[in-house]
Design a protein around this motif. Structure first.
Motif, mmCIF file in Angstrom:
data_model
loop_
_atom_site.group_PDB
_atom_site.id
_atom_site.type_symbol
_atom_site.label_atom_id
_atom_site.label_comp_id
_atom_site.label_asym_id
_atom_site.label_seq_id
_atom_site.Cartn_x
_atom_site.Cartn_y
_atom_site.Cartn_z
ATOM 1 N N LYS A 9 0.848 -1.194 0.000
ATOM 2 C CA LYS A 9 0.000 0.000 0.000
ATOM 3 C C LYS A 9 0.877 1.235 0.000
ATOM 4 O O LYS A 9 1.690 1.444 0.892
ATOM 5 C CB LYS A 9 -0.911 0.023 1.223
ATOM 6 C CG LYS A 9 -1.867 1.203 1.227
ATOM 7 C CD LYS A 9 -2.903 1.085 0.126
ATOM 8 C CE LYS A 9 -3.639 2.395 -0.104
ATOM 9 N NZ LYS A 9 -4.621 2.265 -1.197
ATOM 10 N N LYS A 10 0.663 2.037 -1.059
ATOM 11 C CA LYS A 10 1.466 3.247 -1.210
ATOM 12 C C LYS A 10 0.631 4.463 -0.799
ATOM 13 O O LYS A 10 -0.523 4.590 -1.182
ATOM 14 C CB LYS A 10 1.898 3.386 -2.673
ATOM 15 C CG LYS A 10 2.910 4.474 -2.918
ATOM 16 C CD LYS A 10 3.550 4.351 -4.294
ATOM 17 C CE LYS A 10 2.558 4.591 -5.424
ATOM 18 N NZ LYS A 10 3.172 4.479 -6.753
ATOM 19 N N PHE A 11 1.191 5.341 -0.009
ATOM 20 C CA PHE A 11 0.532 6.601 0.365
ATOM 21 C C PHE A 11 1.413 7.764 -0.059
ATOM 22 O O PHE A 11 2.595 7.582 -0.334
ATOM 23 C CB PHE A 11 0.320 6.681 1.881
ATOM 24 C CG PHE A 11 -0.793 5.802 2.397
ATOM 25 C CD1 PHE A 11 -2.104 6.009 2.007
ATOM 26 C CD2 PHE A 11 -0.532 4.779 3.304
ATOM 27 C CE1 PHE A 11 -3.121 5.211 2.503
ATOM 28 C CE2 PHE A 11 -1.544 3.976 3.794
ATOM 29 C CZ PHE A 11 -2.845 4.195 3.395
ATOM 30 N N ARG A 54 -6.734 -3.241 7.362
ATOM 31 C CA ARG A 54 -7.795 -2.545 6.603
ATOM 32 C C ARG A 54 -7.867 -3.077 5.168
ATOM 33 O O ARG A 54 -8.949 -3.187 4.595
ATOM 34 C CB ARG A 54 -7.539 -1.032 6.590
ATOM 35 C CG ARG A 54 -8.032 -0.359 7.859
ATOM 36 C CD ARG A 54 -7.658 1.103 7.889
ATOM 37 N NE ARG A 54 -8.249 1.784 9.031
ATOM 38 C CZ ARG A 54 -7.877 2.975 9.468
ATOM 39 N NH1 ARG A 54 -6.905 3.616 8.864
ATOM 40 N NH2 ARG A 54 -8.461 3.529 10.503
ATOM 41 N N ILE A 59 -11.525 -2.466 3.475
ATOM 42 C CA ILE A 59 -11.816 -1.029 3.640
ATOM 43 C C ILE A 59 -10.882 -0.214 2.763
ATOM 44 O O ILE A 59 -11.245 0.830 2.247
ATOM 45 C CB ILE A 59 -11.643 -0.598 5.123
ATOM 46 C CG1 ILE A 59 -12.510 -1.458 6.033
ATOM 47 C CG2 ILE A 59 -12.000 0.863 5.307
ATOM 48 C CD1 ILE A 59 -12.244 -1.242 7.512
ATOM 49 N N LEU A 60 -9.660 -0.722 2.611
ATOM 50 C CA LEU A 60 -8.648 -0.054 1.781
ATOM 51 C C LEU A 60 -8.310 -0.931 0.586
ATOM 52 O O LEU A 60 -8.234 -2.157 0.723
ATOM 53 C CB LEU A 60 -7.363 0.126 2.588
ATOM 54 C CG LEU A 60 -7.116 1.416 3.333
ATOM 55 C CD1 LEU A 60 -5.757 1.351 4.013
ATOM 56 C CD2 LEU A 60 -7.163 2.594 2.408
ATOM 57 N N GLU B 205 -15.997 3.969 9.395
ATOM 58 C CA GLU B 205 -15.149 2.784 9.219
ATOM 59 C C GLU B 205 -15.970 1.517 9.504
ATOM 60 O O GLU B 205 -15.888 0.529 8.776
ATOM 61 C CB GLU B 205 -13.936 2.850 10.143
ATOM 62 C CG GLU B 205 -12.934 1.773 9.818
ATOM 63 C CD GLU B 205 -11.648 1.883 10.639
ATOM 64 O OE1 GLU B 205 -10.612 1.464 10.122
ATOM 65 O OE2 GLU B 205 -11.689 2.353 11.770
ATOM 66 N N LEU B 208 -18.230 0.859 6.587
ATOM 67 C CA LEU B 208 -17.556 0.341 5.385
ATOM 68 C C LEU B 208 -17.146 -1.129 5.530
ATOM 69 O O LEU B 208 -16.809 -1.768 4.536
ATOM 70 C CB LEU B 208 -16.334 1.206 5.053
ATOM 71 C CG LEU B 208 -16.646 2.627 4.577
ATOM 72 C CD1 LEU B 208 -15.363 3.414 4.359
ATOM 73 C CD2 LEU B 208 -17.482 2.644 3.317
ATOM 74 N N GLU B 376 -9.958 5.436 -0.668
ATOM 75 C CA GLU B 376 -9.730 5.645 0.764
ATOM 76 C C GLU B 376 -9.827 7.124 1.141
ATOM 77 O O GLU B 376 -9.885 7.458 2.309
ATOM 78 C CB GLU B 376 -8.357 5.105 1.174
ATOM 79 C CG GLU B 376 -7.177 5.765 0.503
ATOM 80 C CD GLU B 376 -6.627 4.945 -0.652
ATOM 81 O OE1 GLU B 376 -7.420 4.169 -1.251
ATOM 82 O OE2 GLU B 376 -5.445 5.075 -0.968
ATOM 83 N N LEU B 379 -12.434 8.101 3.649
ATOM 84 C CA LEU B 379 -12.267 7.659 5.028
ATOM 85 C C LEU B 379 -10.981 8.165 5.656
ATOM 86 O O LEU B 379 -10.946 8.488 6.836
ATOM 87 C CB LEU B 379 -12.283 6.124 5.055
ATOM 88 C CG LEU B 379 -12.316 5.456 6.412
ATOM 89 C CD1 LEU B 379 -13.529 5.883 7.210
ATOM 90 C CD2 LEU B 379 -12.322 3.947 6.247
ATOM 91 N N PHE B 380 -9.944 8.219 4.867
ATOM 92 C CA PHE B 380 -8.631 8.502 5.452
ATOM 93 C C PHE B 380 -8.000 9.785 4.926
ATOM 94 O O PHE B 380 -6.800 9.896 4.834
ATOM 95 C CB PHE B 380 -7.672 7.331 5.206
ATOM 96 C CG PHE B 380 -8.240 6.025 5.627
ATOM 97 C CD1 PHE B 380 -8.425 5.760 6.975
ATOM 98 C CD2 PHE B 380 -8.621 5.069 4.715
ATOM 99 C CE1 PHE B 380 -8.975 4.560 7.387
ATOM 100 C CE2 PHE B 380 -9.162 3.862 5.114
ATOM 101 C CZ PHE B 380 -9.337 3.602 6.459
#
Lengths: 252, 382
Positions: A9-11, A54, A59-60, B205, B208, B376, B379-380
Motif C-alpha cells: 500500500k502506497k501513500f 484494513r 476497507i482499503l 469505518e 464500510l 480511501e 475515510l482517510f
C-alpha cells in the motif's frame, strides 16, 4: 483460509507545502491464516499493521498484491467475503443514538441473518456477554467496557468465519481486555480464522499460534512465538523484536 | 441483503430524527416563513397607509369657507393657515407638503414638484374638482337649472380589468425564496452529519466493513437527507399557504384580489419543492463527503445558502422570462418555474425540462460520490 500475497500500500505524504513524497505503509506482505489459527500481527506504532488489516478487511484497496478468502477475492466477491468477516478495531465506533438492541438488529439485518432468528440471536449474545442490564440503553450512555462488549456482540451477530481484530484491547482496562481475549480463544476453539494485531507483545505471546512481526511495512520475522524467540536467542517477544531491529524503536 | 438500502435509510432516519439539531433545522426554520410573510404584508400596508397620512398637511394662504373646510375634512386634509411667507418657510422646513395661494378666482398650488409633494398635489387636484363641482352646482341652482342634467350629459364608468395583485405576487415569490433557503439550511446539517460527521465520529469505518455496496450507502444517505429537506419544504409551503390565508383577511392591500395558490399551482409547487430538495441534498452530500471534519464541511457548505438564494433574487429583480434553456440551469430554474406556477402559468415543457435536468445532475453527483466512497480518500483523507 485467508491468503495474503505480496500486499503493498502506497501513500503520499507532504514533506512541506509544495513537496510530496510517496511511501509504502506495507511493502510486499505475504502470509496465510488457516482455520482455528490465531495469527498475531505485531509491530510498533506506524509499522503498517492497521493499513494491512484494513486492506484485508476490504476497507482499503491495495496498491499491489491480493487477499483471498477460501479462494474468493474482493474484486469479484466483495459482498460474500464481507458477509463472513468481523472487523473490530480501536477505531471502529458505534452509533451513539441507537440502543444496543437496535444496533445489533441493524447489523443482523445487514449481514442477512433471517429475521425470525434475529431476536433469539440477540438474546443469546446478551446472555453470553452479560449485556442484559443495558440491552435497551442507548450506546451513548454505556461505559467503555460495556461499549466494547457491544462491539464484540456486533462481530458475533452473524457468526462470521474470519475475525480481523486491530488493537482491540488498546485503552481498555484489565477486565474489558480479558473479555476480548477470552472471546478470541473461544472463537479459535470453534475453528474460526483470527488475525489479531497488537503492540502488546506479551498478550500476543499468550494467545497467538503464529506471529508476523512487521517494521516499516516489511515482515522482519514470522512463525510461532517459540520459533521467533529461538531465532533471536531471547526469552520473550519484546526482546526478540528489539533484537531484530537493533534495539532502536522506529516510531516516528 | 437486498434490503441493505432500506437498512441504511432506516439507520440514517433514526439518527436524524433523534438528533435535536437536525430536528430543529427541519421543523423550526419553517415556522419563520409565515412570520416573515405576515411581517412583510404588515410592512407593505403600513407603507401604503403612511402615504395617505403622511402627505396631507396642506398650507392655505387665505381663509377657507365653511364648504371648503367640509370638503377638506372629508378628504382627511390637515389645514395649516398662514401668510404666503410663513407657508413658504414651513414648506422649506418640511412641515407642510405644499401650500395654496389665491389670486381672485385663481388658485395656485405651490410646490417644488418633487416626489414627496406629488401625492399631495394629486389630492389637491381632486379637492379643487370637488369644490369646483360644488360651486357649479350652487350657480346652477341659483339659476333654476337642474344640476344633474348638466353634470350627467354624459356618464363615464370605469371598467377595471381583474388583475394580479402586485403585493400578492410579491409576497408569494418571496415566500418561495424563504422556502428555498429553509430547504437548503435543512439539507446542510444532516448532509454534514451523515458524511463528515460520521467520519469524525469513527462510525464510517464500521459502516464500510459491512457487506453493503458503496452505492447503497450513498443512496441511503442521500434519501435520508432528501426526506429531511422535503419535510422542511412541504411544512414551509403549508405554512406559507396558511400565512397567505391569514394575510388575505388581515390586510387591506390584498382586498378584492385572490392571492391564494390554485389547486394545480399547489401540486406543481410541491413538485418544484421536491425537485429542489433532491438537487440540493445531492449537492450538499457531495461537498460534505470530501471534507475531513464536521466543521470543515459546514464551512464548505455555507456559501451554498447564498448561492441558492442569489440567482432567485436576481430573477425577481431583472424580471426574466422562463425559457426552455433557462429551465435547465440549476438554481435559476426552480425559482423561475415556481414564479410562473404561482402566477398560474403552468408550462409542462419547462417543468419537464427542470425535472429531467435535475435527474441528470443528481446522477452526475452520485457517480462522483460513489467514486469517492470507493477510494480511501473518503475515510482517510485526514
Amino acid at each position: 483460509m485467508i491468503k495474503v500475497e505480496n500486499l503493498k500500500k502506497k501513500f503520499v505524504k507532504y514533506k512541506n507545502k509544495k513537496e510530496k513524497e510517496e511511501f509504502y505503509a506495507d511493502n510486499g506482505i505475504t502470509f496465510e491464516a488457516k482455520e482455528g489459527e490465531i495469527i498475531g500481527i505485531l509491530g510498533p506504532n506506524g509499522a503498517g499493521k492497521t493499513t494491512l488489516l484494513r486492506m484485508i478487511a476490504g476497507i482499503l484497496e491495495p496498491t499491489e498484491g491480493t487477499v483471498s478468502f477460501d479462494g474468493l477475492n474482493y474484486k469479484e466477491n466483495e459482498i460474500e467475503i464481507k458477509q463472513n468477516i468481523a472487523y473490530l478495531s480501536g477505531n471502529t465506533k458505534l452509533y451513539d443514538t441507537l440502543s444496543t438492541y437496535e444496533l445489533l438488529k441493524m447489523c443482523a439485518d445487514i449481514y442477512g441473518v433471517p429475521s425470525e432468528k434475529i431476536d433469539k440471536r440477540i438474546q443469546e449474545l446478551s446472555k453470553i456477554l452479560n449485556m442484559d442490564s443495558f440491552l435497551y440503553n442507548k450506546i451513548s450512555n454505556l461505559s467503555t467496557g460495556q461499549t466494547q462488549r457491544v462491539n464484540i456482540a456486533r462481530c458475533l451477530v452473524h457468526d462470521p468465519k474470519y475475525y480481523i481484530l486491530d488493537e482491540a484491547t488498546t485503552g481498555l482496562d484489565i477486565i474489558s481486555s480479558q473479555i476480548i481475549l477470552d472471546f478470541i480463544k473461544q472463537e479459535k476453539q470453534r475453528g474460526k480464522v483470527i488475525l489479531y494485531s497488537t503492540h502488546y507483545m506479551e498478550e500476543a505471546e499468550n494467545i497467538c499460534d503464529k506471529v508476523i512481526m512487521i517494521n516499516k511495512g516489511i515482515v522482519i520475522n514470522s512463525g510461532t512465538p517459540q520459533k521467533i524467540k529461538q531465532d533471536t536467542n531471547t526469552t520473550n517477544l519484546r526482546d526478540s523484536f528489539f533484537a531484530m531491529i537493533g534495539g532502536v524503536s522506529n516510531e516516528e | 441483503m437486498r434490503n441493505n438500502l432500506w437498512n441504511i435509510l432506516k439507520k440514517e432516519l433514526r439518527e436524524l430524527f433523534r438528533d435535536k439539531k437536525s430536528l430543529a433545522m427541519m421543523l423550526i426554520i419553517p415556522i419563520f416563513i409565515p412570520l416573515i410573510m405576515i411581517g412583510m404584508s404588515a410592512l407593505f400596508e403600513m407603507q401604503t397607509n403612511r402615504d395617505i397620512e403622511e402627505y396631507n398637511k396642506i398650507g392655505f394662504a387665505y381663509e377657507l369657507s365653511e364648504e371648503e373646510k367640509e370638503i377638506a375634512k372629508q378628504m382627511n386634509i390637515e389645514i395649516v393657515n398662514g401668510s404666503e411667507e410663513d407657508l413658504r418657510q414651513k414648506y422649506d422646513n418640511a412641515e407642510i407638503d405644499l401650500y395654496i395661494t389665491k389670486d381672485g378666482n385663481k388658485y395656485i398650488i405651490n410646490s417644488d414638484g418633487s416626489d414627496n409633494s406629488s401625492y399631495a398635489k394629486n389630492m389637491m387636484e381632486s379637492y379643487f374638482n370637488t369644490y369646483k363641482q360644488y360651486l357649479q352646482g350652487e350657480y346652477l341652482a341659483e339659476n333654476n337649472i337642474d344640476s344633474n342634467q348638466v353634470f350627467n350629459i354624459i356618464t363615464v364608468e370605469e371598467n377595471v380589468f381583474e388583475q394580479e395583485n402586485f403585493f400578492g405576487n410579491y409576497i408569494k415569490n418571496y415566500a418561495f425564496l424563504f422556502i428555498i433557503m429553509a430547504i437548503t439550511v435543512s439539507a446542510t446539517y444532516p448532509a454534514t452529519d451523515t458524511t463528515a460527521g460520521e467520519k469524525e465520529r469513527g462510525t464510517l469505518e464500521t459502516l464500510l466493513t459491512f457487506p453493503i455496496k458503496s452505492k447503497d450507502i450513498i443512496v441511503g444517505k442521500f434519501l435520508a437527507v432528501s426526506i429531511s429537506s422535503i419535510v422542511t419544504g412541504i411544512i414551509s409551503f403549508i405554512l406559507a399557504i396558511v400565512a397567505l390565508l391569514l394575510a388575505q383577511n388581515m390586510f387591506s392591500i390584498y382586498e378584492g384580489t385572490d392571492i391564494m395558490f390554485s389547486a394545480s399551482s399547489m401540486i406543481f409547487g410541491i413538485v418544484v419543492i421536491i425537485a429542489y430538495s433532491f438537487f440540493i441534498s445531492g449537492l450538499c452530500i457531495s461537498i460534505a463527503s470530501t471534507s475531513k471534519t464536521f466543521k470543515e464541511a459546514q464551512s464548505a457548505l455555507t456559501p451554498l445558502t447564498f448561492i441558492s438564494f442569489f440567482p432567485s433574487f436576481i430573477v425577481f429583480m431583472v424580471g426574466l422570462q422562463t425559457t426552455p434553456i433557462l429551465s435547465i440551469i440549476p438554481f435559476l430554474n426552480f425559482t423561475m418555474i415556481f414564479t410562473d406556477i404561482a402566477a398560474g402559468n403552468i408550462n409542462l415543457l419547462n417543468i419537464a425540462l427542470m425535472a429531467i435536468s435535475t435527474i441528470i445532475y443528481i446522477t452526475l453527483i452520485f457517480t462522483y460520490i460513489i467514486k469517492q466512497y470507493k477510494t480511501e480518500k473518503v475515510l482517510f483523507s485526514k
